[in-house]
Design an enzyme around this catalytic site. Structure first.
Site, PDB file in Angstrom:
ATOM      1  N   ARG A  95       0.818  -1.209   0.000  1.00 57.66           N
ATOM      2  CA  ARG A  95       0.000   0.000   0.000  1.00 57.66           C
ATOM      3  C   ARG A  95       0.854   1.264   0.000  1.00 57.66           C
ATOM      4  NH1 ARG A  95      -2.911   1.807  -2.744  1.00 57.66           N
ATOM      5  NH2 ARG A  95      -3.905  -0.249  -2.699  1.00 57.66           N
ATOM      6  N   LYS A 130       1.732  24.991  -2.853  1.00 53.09           N
ATOM      7  CA  LYS A 130       0.450  24.354  -2.534  1.00 53.09           C
ATOM      8  C   LYS A 130       0.621  22.840  -2.676  1.00 53.09           C
ATOM      9  CE  LYS A 130      -2.289  28.377  -3.893  1.00 53.09           C
ATOM     10  NZ  LYS A 130      -3.295  28.913  -4.823  1.00 53.09           N
ATOM     11  N   GLU A 191       4.277  40.241  -5.661  1.00 54.74           N
ATOM     12  CA  GLU A 191       2.937  39.981  -6.184  1.00 54.74           C
ATOM     13  C   GLU A 191       2.209  41.299  -6.380  1.00 54.74           C
ATOM     14  OE1 GLU A 191       0.185  36.750  -4.515  1.00 54.74           O
ATOM     15  OE2 GLU A 191      -0.656  38.607  -3.695  1.00 54.74           O
ATOM     16  N   ASP A 212      -1.039  38.617 -10.396  1.00 49.82           N
ATOM     17  CA  ASP A 212      -1.928  37.700  -9.697  1.00 49.82           C
ATOM     18  C   ASP A 212      -3.389  37.929 -10.034  1.00 49.82           C
ATOM     19  OD1 ASP A 212      -2.412  35.631  -7.699  1.00 49.82           O
ATOM     20  OD2 ASP A 212      -3.250  37.247  -6.469  1.00 49.82           O
TER      21      ASP A 212
END
Length: 279
Positions: A95, A130, A191, A212
């Site tokens: 697994r 992320k 940004e 952005d």
């Protein structure tokens, strides 16, 4: 590679704990098995070396023969690898090995789709932070296998002044200047969300601007203004539906969090095909 081994060990400890009570109850130590790992859908494979680490961490005696390399295109039904060894060891590793292979192949496959979408544009596809906590090194590795490029690995190796930093700081000029003084060897990225902020970042001599969440009209105007003055990264709501249009505007980079946070695991199976004992 030591970091890979450390994460594999942690994953195995999470799954096996004090012992695999099912396998230990049913399978004798002298039972050996052959197993085959197969793709159940098309994929760009990533993580075969990690599968090897998983298997040999559980049992050094396991034999792992991969028919493919990281980055290879694999079709549904193709055999990925053969495994030989103690049946109990194979079952204990199964697994964790498949989880890594499925997840990382999902990232590499999705990344390749995005990279192919902008092929020929000269624009570089970047990932983001992320990622799944604890296995970022694996996920960014899978992005590279899929043809993408890693953005900064973490907060420690690249300066990116975001909107919340600017809310706390006085203004873009102040923030850029402070960052350059603090980290003179690092490029400073800012940004920006408007043409006004973009002009401020250029005047402050930022090295990179991150445009952005701008629409295509805003991006076109911003890139025209910034081209040749500063490196340009586009980010925010980048999808397969719009990435070609964004790339056509010729930024230097497009960053996309989806390649890690939204990649679907590829369906891969491991089946035991033969069992035997050794005298």
């Amino acid at each position: 590679m030591n970091a890979f081994k450390k994460l594999v060990k942690s994953a195995l400890e999470e799954d096996i704990g004090n012992g695999d009570i099912t396998t230990d109850s049913l399978i004798k130590d002298d039972v050996y098995a052959d197993a085959v790992v197969s793709a159940k859908e098309n994929m760009i494979v990533a993580g075969v070396d990690i599968v090897d680490i998983v298997l040999h961490t559980v049992d050094h005696g396991i034999q792992f023969h991969s028919l493919v390399k990281n980055g290879d295109t694999v079709k549904a039904g193709d055999t990925i690898a053969y495994i030989k060894g103690k049946a109990g060891s194979i079952l204990k590793a199964e697994r964790t090995a498949l989880n890594f292979l499925m997840h990382l192949s999902g990232i590499s496959t999705l990344t390749r789709t995005y990279v192919d979408a902008i092929h020929g544009s000269g624009v570089i596809l970047l990932d983001t932070r992320k990622t799944t906590p604890g296995i970022r090194i694996f996920e960014k590795y899978a992005v590279r296998i899929g043809g993408g490029t890693n953005h900064r690995f973490g907060l420690f190796d690249g300066i990116l002044i975001k909107d919340n930093h600017l809310f706390v700081s006085k203004n873009i000029s102040f923030a850029v200047n402070k960052a350059k003084i603090s980290q003179p060897l690092k490029r400073v990225e800012v940004e920006v969300k408007s043409i006004k902020e973009l002009k401020e970042a250029i005047d402050a001599k930022a090295d990179i601007v991150l445009l952005d969440n701008m629409d295509l009209k805003q991006l076109k105007d911003a890139i025209k203004l910034a081209k040749g003055k500063v490196l340009i990264e586009v980010s925010g709501n980048v999808t397969l539906d719009n990435i070609k249009d964004i790339a056509a505007l010729k930024p230097d980079f497009i960053s996309c969090g989806a390649v890690t946070h939204s990649a679907r695991a590829i369906d891969i199976s491991m089946k035991i095909t033969n069992i035997y004992t050794k005298e």
